[in-house]
Design an enzyme around this catalytic site. Structure first.
Site, PDB file in Angstrom:
ATOM      1  N   SER A 142       0.856  -1.183   0.000  1.00  0.00           N
ATOM      2  CA  SER A 142       0.000   0.000   0.000  1.00  0.00           C
ATOM      3  C   SER A 142       0.890   1.231   0.000  1.00  0.00           C
ATOM      4  O   SER A 142       2.029   1.188   0.489  1.00  0.00           O
ATOM      5  CB  SER A 142      -0.889   0.014   1.244  1.00  0.00           C
ATOM      6  OG  SER A 142      -1.509   1.278   1.427  1.00  0.00           O
ATOM      7  N   TYR A 155      -1.175  -0.635  10.234  1.00  0.00           N
ATOM      8  CA  TYR A 155      -1.348  -0.974   8.824  1.00  0.00           C
ATOM      9  C   TYR A 155      -0.136  -0.519   7.998  1.00  0.00           C
ATOM     10  O   TYR A 155       0.402  -1.289   7.186  1.00  0.00           O
ATOM     11  CB  TYR A 155      -2.623  -0.311   8.298  1.00  0.00           C
ATOM     12  CG  TYR A 155      -2.982  -0.658   6.869  1.00  0.00           C
ATOM     13  CD1 TYR A 155      -3.560  -1.889   6.563  1.00  0.00           C
ATOM     14  CD2 TYR A 155      -2.767   0.248   5.835  1.00  0.00           C
ATOM     15  CE1 TYR A 155      -3.908  -2.211   5.256  1.00  0.00           C
ATOM     16  CE2 TYR A 155      -3.104  -0.068   4.526  1.00  0.00           C
ATOM     17  CZ  TYR A 155      -3.681  -1.293   4.248  1.00  0.00           C
ATOM     18  OH  TYR A 155      -4.013  -1.610   2.957  1.00  0.00           O
TER      19      TYR A 155
END
Length: 243
Positions: A142, A155
């Site tokens: 990501s 995350y």
């Protein structure tokens, strides 16, 4: 892009980006094994769509953060499909919160699934690829792993870890004709981002002015699965968000 006679194992493959990748690889001719965490109904629908595309498809329920469970899943896939040629580490969760109030279990769960899960699956597929003298691994990272994101320390850390894992695996396995790359999506329209509306400040920060589609990520993943001379790369697909 041609993937006839290839077998792809996709974690988190029952919905969202994972499902789009599964359908894209199937459209290229690959048989597909879908690993899912718990949504049996979604997994069944995905398998029906894959089977309708004319490929062999099967789903397997597995907690990828569990080393032994991941090994059993890989063995089950190899037993049913005969081999594994492609591994897509896509399984991921979010447990957002500011660092000052984030609970330890929220940090651990995200790291365990997003990062350790990718290690587990790579670890158990590596011997298959080495014996075949070939294989493709694509990790779904990501842009949060590249630039960070407030409220997502867990995350972002897991996705940054995936980038380090990608580059190390690429170096270790290159001599066996195994390529390992990562894709770094930005804001993609999925269930995970459904609560972010068109008036969100995030939207105005995307130079292309729109969220990406799961199918666009899937196209990039398929390209990497077909490339024999790209390894250790992290390819952003974010509409320019991280420029």
């Amino acid at each position: 892009m041609e993937l006839q006679n290839k077998v792809a194992l996709i974690t988190g493959g029952s919905r969202g980006i994972g499902k789009a990748i599964a359908l894209k690889l199937a459209s290229c001719g690959a048989d597909v094994a879908v690993i899912y965490a718990g949504d049996t109904a979604s997994a069944a629908r995905t398998i029906d769509e894959l089977s309708a595309a004319g490929v062999l498809a099967q789903s397997y329920k597995c907690d990828v953060s569990d080393f032994s469970a991941a090994k059993a899943a890989v063995e089950a896939v190899k037993g049913e499909f005969g081999t594994i040629d492609i591994l897509i580490n896509n399984a991921g969760v979010t447990r957002d919160g500011l660092i000052m109030s984030m609970k330890e279990e929220s940090f651990d769960e995200v790291i365990d699934i997003n990062l350790k899960g990718a290690f587990n699956m790579t670890r158990h597929c590596a011997s298959i690829f080495v014996k075949k003298h070939g294989g493709k691994i694509v990790n779904v990272s990501s842009i949060a792993g590249l630039i960070g994101n407030a409220g997502q320390a867990n995350y972002a850390a897991s996705k940054a870890g995936l980038i380090g894992l990608t580059k190390t695996v690429a170096r270790e396995l290159a001599s066996r004709n195994i390529c390992c790359n990562a894709v770094a999506p930005g804001f993609i329209s999925t269930d995970m981002t459904a609560d972010i509306g068109p008036d969100s400040p995030l939207m105005s920060s995307i130079p292309l002015g729109r969220p990406g589609l799961p199918e666009e990520v899937a196209e990039l993943v398929a390209f990497l699965c077909c490339s024999d001379y790209i390894t250790g790369e992290v390819v952003r697909i974010d509409g320019g968000l991280a420029i």
